[in-house]
Scaffold this motif. Sequence first.
Motif, short mmCIF file in Angstrom:
data_model
loop_
_atom_site.label_atom_id
_atom_site.label_comp_id
_atom_site.label_asym_id
_atom_site.label_seq_id
_atom_site.Cartn_x
_atom_site.Cartn_y
_atom_site.Cartn_z
N SER A 152 0.83 -1.21 0.00
CA SER A 152 0.00 0.00 0.00
C SER A 152 0.87 1.26 0.00
N GLN A 153 1.93 1.25 0.80
CA GLN A 153 2.83 2.42 0.85
C GLN A 153 3.58 2.60 -0.46
N ILE A 154 3.93 1.50 -1.11
CA ILE A 154 4.59 1.59 -2.42
C ILE A 154 3.63 2.19 -3.44
N ASN A 155 2.38 1.72 -3.42
CA ASN A 155 1.37 2.23 -4.36
C ASN A 155 1.08 3.71 -4.12
N ASN A 156 1.18 4.14 -2.86
CA ASN A 156 0.94 5.55 -2.52
C ASN A 156 2.16 6.43 -2.75
N GLY A 157 3.29 5.81 -3.09
CA GLY A 157 4.51 6.58 -3.30
C GLY A 157 5.27 6.91 -2.03
N ASP A 158 4.85 6.32 -0.89
CA ASP A 158 5.55 6.58 0.37
C ASP A 158 6.85 5.78 0.48
N LEU A 159 6.94 4.68 -0.26
CA LEU A 159 8.16 3.87 -0.29
C LEU A 159 8.55 3.63 -1.75
N PRO A 160 9.85 3.55 -2.04
CA PRO A 160 10.27 3.21 -3.40
C PRO A 160 9.84 1.79 -3.74
N ASN A 161 9.60 1.55 -5.02
CA ASN A 161 9.13 0.23 -5.48
C ASN A 161 10.30 -0.74 -5.53
N ILE A 162 10.57 -1.38 -4.39
CA ILE A 162 11.70 -2.30 -4.24
C ILE A 162 11.16 -3.70 -3.99
N PRO A 163 11.67 -4.72 -4.70
CA PRO A 163 11.25 -6.10 -4.39
C PRO A 163 11.63 -6.47 -2.96
N PHE A 164 10.76 -7.21 -2.27
CA PHE A 164 11.06 -7.60 -0.90
C PHE A 164 10.53 -9.01 -0.63
N SER A 165 11.15 -9.66 0.35
CA SER A 165 10.76 -11.01 0.72
C SER A 165 10.97 -11.19 2.21
N PHE A 166 10.54 -12.35 2.74
CA PHE A 166 10.64 -12.62 4.17
C PHE A 166 11.43 -13.90 4.42
N GLU A 167 12.25 -13.87 5.46
CA GLU A 167 12.92 -15.06 5.99
C GLU A 167 12.43 -15.24 7.42
N ILE A 168 11.76 -16.35 7.69
CA ILE A 168 11.28 -16.64 9.05
C ILE A 168 12.06 -17.84 9.57
N LYS A 169 12.80 -17.62 10.65
CA LYS A 169 13.70 -18.66 11.15
C LYS A 169 13.48 -18.90 12.63
N GLU A 170 13.81 -20.11 13.06
CA GLU A 170 13.77 -20.46 14.48
C GLU A 170 15.18 -20.36 15.05
N GLY A 171 15.30 -19.78 16.25
CA GLY A 171 16.61 -19.71 16.87
C GLY A 171 16.78 -18.47 17.72
N VAL A 172 18.04 -18.12 17.95
CA VAL A 172 18.40 -16.91 18.71
C VAL A 172 18.59 -15.78 17.69
N PRO A 173 17.90 -14.65 17.86
CA PRO A 173 17.91 -13.61 16.82
C PRO A 173 19.30 -13.20 16.36
N GLU A 174 20.19 -12.82 17.29
CA GLU A 174 21.50 -12.34 16.86
C GLU A 174 22.31 -13.42 16.14
N ASP A 175 22.16 -14.67 16.57
CA ASP A 175 22.89 -15.76 15.93
C ASP A 175 22.39 -16.00 14.51
N GLU A 176 21.08 -15.99 14.33
CA GLU A 176 20.50 -16.23 13.01
C GLU A 176 20.81 -15.09 12.05
N ILE A 177 20.79 -13.86 12.56
CA ILE A 177 21.09 -12.70 11.71
C ILE A 177 22.55 -12.76 11.25
N LEU A 178 23.46 -13.03 12.18
CA LEU A 178 24.88 -13.10 11.84
C LEU A 178 25.16 -14.25 10.89
N ASP A 179 24.50 -15.38 11.10
CA ASP A 179 24.69 -16.53 10.22
C ASP A 179 24.20 -16.21 8.81
N TYR A 180 23.06 -15.53 8.70
CA TYR A 180 22.54 -15.16 7.38
C TYR A 180 23.52 -14.22 6.67
#
Length: 367
Positions: A161-189
Amino acid sequence: MEDKLVTLAIRTYQRAQMIKSVLDENGIETVIHNLNLEQPELAVGVRVRIKESDLPQALKIVEEMENAWEKQSETDVATVQQVLIPIDFTDFSPKTIKFGFHFADILAAEVVFMNVYFSPAFTISSNNDMSTYSISDSELLRRTIRNAAADSENLTNIINSQINNGDLPNIPFSFEIKEGVPEDEILDYCKKHTPALVVMGTHGKKYSNELIGSVTAEVMESCVSPVFAVPVHMTMETPSDIQRIAFLTNFDQKDLIAIDRAISLFAEDNIELYFIHASQKKQAWDEVMLAGIKSYFASHYPNLSTNYALIGAIDDAEILDKYLVNHKINVLAFNTRRRNIFSRLFNPGLVYKMIMHSDTPLFVTHV
């Protein structure tokens, strides 16, 4: 004597099925014990069990398979640059998302959101053949994953909705949902994918009263990628609002590379760059070095306005924060060495101190 079953590996459901298929082809009888029988695709830990006598051969086969998977994973890493935005759906700032998307636009990158959740503790039965989640644990796990998926879908709708309204640039995006300890998973990624930038939120000095425990600080101390920290009370709305950048330097040659990274990310014609050196004792040579750095960047980036300053030791973060506030600095940038966990626990670095004592955004690199 009966050949008892032993656990060869604990993998995701999909990986466990692949291992079983290859082992069966090699004449090794394999049994899968799924820890979530109702919805196997949600299982985060599936046991692959074989006869103990088959263990040496099976280990060799699985090792070859996983080496091949690792090489394939390295080959499959996207050539398109990424901006990683770790996010907690229960507590996130829209400004973090906004800055992440605008930086992705600058870097011609895609945005990847990462959400990390804790799985419930599982109960190991007294049965030697398998381990299972209790019913309550299984339900909690499904609920956790279901909620994360629903939150991802909700955020997707908001961003579109924000992209369509021009509030955000039209950038492709995706999600990674992982199980674990946040800082460890972020650093590993980050080790595996090396995003061009990581954008994370911080609570800032108003809410941060614990020196240890900030996921953002942990990531900034150890990440292989540059990290931009967005305080919740930051007044800026987009990177175009950045007018003054302060770079903290120890006159290391690597600082020049880090400064160039900062300039390439933030630079506009009206940017002012402040070179800061902190020292207990004021020495004439320090001022000579700062003047030299100023001259170097003034000649290489003639459109930038450059300044330099000597301040007291950075052990007192309040002194540094006072300088940033008085000079209306929008971003504090510096290069830092990655440190081990014991150093971070017993001698917290500048990242921790500034996150807990300042509402100025931080840009940290490891060169």
